[in-house]
Design an enzyme around this catalytic site. Structure first.
Site, PDB file in Angstrom:
ATOM      1  N   GLY A  13       0.778  -1.247   0.000  1.00  0.00           N
ATOM      2  CA  GLY A  13       0.000   0.000   0.000  1.00  0.00           C
ATOM      3  C   GLY A  13       0.801   1.283   0.000  1.00  0.00           C
ATOM      4  O   GLY A  13       0.226   2.354   0.188  1.00  0.00           O
ATOM      5  N   SER A  19       1.794   8.284   1.828  1.00  0.00           N
ATOM      6  CA  SER A  19       0.985   7.099   2.159  1.00  0.00           C
ATOM      7  C   SER A  19       1.168   6.716   3.628  1.00  0.00           C
ATOM      8  O   SER A  19       2.278   6.781   4.160  1.00  0.00           O
ATOM      9  CB  SER A  19       1.445   5.893   1.332  1.00  0.00           C
ATOM     10  OG  SER A  19       1.203   6.108  -0.027  1.00  0.00           O
ATOM     11  N   ILE A  20       0.079   6.266   4.230  1.00  0.00           N
ATOM     12  CA  ILE A  20       0.168   5.759   5.605  1.00  0.00           C
ATOM     13  C   ILE A  20       1.177   4.598   5.642  1.00  0.00           C
ATOM     14  O   ILE A  20       1.995   4.498   6.557  1.00  0.00           O
ATOM     15  CB  ILE A  20      -1.230   5.322   6.107  1.00  0.00           C
ATOM     16  CG1 ILE A  20      -2.119   6.559   6.283  1.00  0.00           C
ATOM     17  CG2 ILE A  20      -1.128   4.530   7.400  1.00  0.00           C
ATOM     18  CD1 ILE A  20      -3.570   6.276   6.629  1.00  0.00           C
ATOM     19  N   VAL A  65      -4.128  -6.474  -5.972  1.00  0.00           N
ATOM     20  CA  VAL A  65      -4.847  -7.432  -5.128  1.00  0.00           C
ATOM     21  C   VAL A  65      -6.116  -7.991  -5.777  1.00  0.00           C
ATOM     22  O   VAL A  65      -6.736  -8.896  -5.233  1.00  0.00           O
ATOM     23  CB  VAL A  65      -5.177  -6.851  -3.725  1.00  0.00           C
ATOM     24  CG1 VAL A  65      -3.917  -6.579  -2.931  1.00  0.00           C
ATOM     25  CG2 VAL A  65      -6.062  -5.614  -3.822  1.00  0.00           C
ATOM     26  N   TYR A 155     -18.498   9.222   2.275  1.00  0.00           N
ATOM     27  CA  TYR A 155     -17.637   8.032   2.430  1.00  0.00           C
ATOM     28  C   TYR A 155     -18.341   6.802   1.830  1.00  0.00           C
ATOM     29  O   TYR A 155     -17.690   5.875   1.358  1.00  0.00           O
ATOM     30  CB  TYR A 155     -17.270   7.821   3.907  1.00  0.00           C
ATOM     31  CG  TYR A 155     -16.008   7.014   4.084  1.00  0.00           C
ATOM     32  CD1 TYR A 155     -14.788   7.461   3.589  1.00  0.00           C
ATOM     33  CD2 TYR A 155     -16.032   5.782   4.743  1.00  0.00           C
ATOM     34  CE1 TYR A 155     -13.625   6.706   3.744  1.00  0.00           C
ATOM     35  CE2 TYR A 155     -14.878   5.032   4.907  1.00  0.00           C
ATOM     36  CZ  TYR A 155     -13.682   5.501   4.412  1.00  0.00           C
ATOM     37  OH  TYR A 155     -12.544   4.753   4.569  1.00  0.00           O
ATOM     38  N   LYS A 162     -15.329  -0.852   4.643  1.00  0.00           N
ATOM     39  CA  LYS A 162     -14.561  -0.846   5.901  1.00  0.00           C
ATOM     40  C   LYS A 162     -15.279  -1.666   6.981  1.00  0.00           C
ATOM     41  O   LYS A 162     -14.642  -2.277   7.835  1.00  0.00           O
ATOM     42  CB  LYS A 162     -14.306   0.580   6.389  1.00  0.00           C
ATOM     43  CG  LYS A 162     -13.365   1.387   5.493  1.00  0.00           C
ATOM     44  CD  LYS A 162     -11.992   0.757   5.344  1.00  0.00           C
ATOM     45  CE  LYS A 162     -10.991   1.727   4.749  1.00  0.00           C
ATOM     46  NZ  LYS A 162      -9.739   1.046   4.351  1.00  0.00           N
ATOM     47  N   THR A 193      -3.955  12.164   1.980  1.00  0.00           N
ATOM     48  CA  THR A 193      -3.162  11.233   1.166  1.00  0.00           C
ATOM     49  C   THR A 193      -3.818  11.134  -0.214  1.00  0.00           C
ATOM     50  O   THR A 193      -4.887  11.695  -0.434  1.00  0.00           O
ATOM     51  CB  THR A 193      -3.153   9.813   1.790  1.00  0.00           C
ATOM     52  OG1 THR A 193      -4.506   9.343   1.802  1.00  0.00           O
ATOM     53  CG2 THR A 193      -2.588   9.793   3.195  1.00  0.00           C
TER      54      THR A 193
END
Ligand code: NAD
Length: 255
Positions: A13, A19-20, A65, A155, A162, A193
């Site tokens: 990722g 990016s986190i 993915v 969202y 999520k 991000t």
């Protein structure tokens, strides 16, 4: 000797320096971990290779993915290179931009499937492969957001994805726990991000957040990286199946 010396961690990722996953990787490397990175396509590869070089990371692989062959190849390469795995960071999400601005009720079947496939199912299929390499136990983390539990304007389908991701964490934690593999989620507050830029009105979210959160500020990449290392490492040896909020306390606020 860092806290992660001798530990091998796969991080999926990283898209760029914001990016986190990049902040988590940087902390892992500082703490002595050996890290492998992945990229989804050629455009992202161009960003990830220099990042890997800068951090002294030798193992960089392609993995979309949505592509099971990529996933098989990735884990075959990790097995060849390392033989085993101690940690995995899943920091991946994707939804059609239109689905993050129009009404949720307008979400198309294809848009729903895409968001759930990339953002939730991927954790399941990656964990299946990781389990085989975590013969000595291990730790898997994923990144989630409060939109799974509460309605957050725009969202939309990502909130549904999520919610599926967080439920998957609990089922995976139960099954993989038998082998000493822990599975947890970090629920981060909003951070600017690439992925976040796809959410309509994200800037407004940041200013409301900083005003209302108990810590009166936005969540930093460092906040999320430090909590992620806690969950990945031995200090969290008794923690699994959890969603840990790293959001300056925002989720606790009612009125
Ligand atoms: P980012 O854009 O830097 O990272 C998202 C990553 O997902 C990118 O590296 C992208 O290449 C990857 N990706 C997308 N589709 C893919 C696919 N098919 N195969 C493989 N990789 C794919 O943004 P980020 O904010 O660092 O996002 C990382 C995670 O953190 C996501 O799960 C996101 O939902 C979560 N999160 C972000 C925030 C925030 O405000 N930024 C808050 C809470 C949770």
């Amino acid at each position: 000797m860092g806290r992660f010396s001798g530990k091998k961690v796969l991080v999926l990722g990283v898209a760029n320096e914001r990016s986190i996953a990049h902040s988590i990787t940087t902390e892992l490397v500082k703490e002595g971990a050996t890290v492998a990175l992945t990229y989804v396509n050629e455009a992202i590869e161009k960003r990830v290779r220099p990042i890997a070089e800068e951090l002294g990371i030798k193992h960089v692989y392609q993995c979309d993915v949505q592509n099971e062959e990529h996933i098989d190849k990735l884990f075959a390469e990790i097995k060849d290179a390392w033989g085993s795995l101690d940690g995995m960071v899943h920091s991946i999400a994707f939804a059609d931009r239109e689905d993050l601005s129009r009404r949720f009720v307008e979400t198309s079947r294809a848009g729903f499937q895409l968001a759930l496939d990339v953002s939730a199912y991927s954790l399941v299929t990656l964990s299946k492969r990781a389990e085989k390499l975590m013969s000595e136990g291990g730790s898997i983390i994923t990144l989630t957001y409060l939109g799974s539990q509460r309605v957050v304007k725009n969202y939309n389908v990502m909130g549904v994805a999520k919610a599926a991701l967080e439920a998957s964490v609990r089922y995976l934690a139960y099954e993989l726990g038998e082998k000493g593999i822990r599975v947890n989620a970090v629920s981060a507050g909003p951070i600017k991000t690439l992925a976040a830029s796809g959410i309509a009105g994200f800037k407004d979210m940041l200013s409301v957040f900083a005003e209302k959160a108990p810590l009166r500020r936005n969540t930093s990449l460092e906040d999320v990286a430090k909590a992620s290392l806690f969950l990945l490492g031995h200090d969290a040896s008794g923690v699994t199946g959890e969603t840990m909020y790293v959001d300056c306390g925002f989720n606790t606020i009612g009125m």
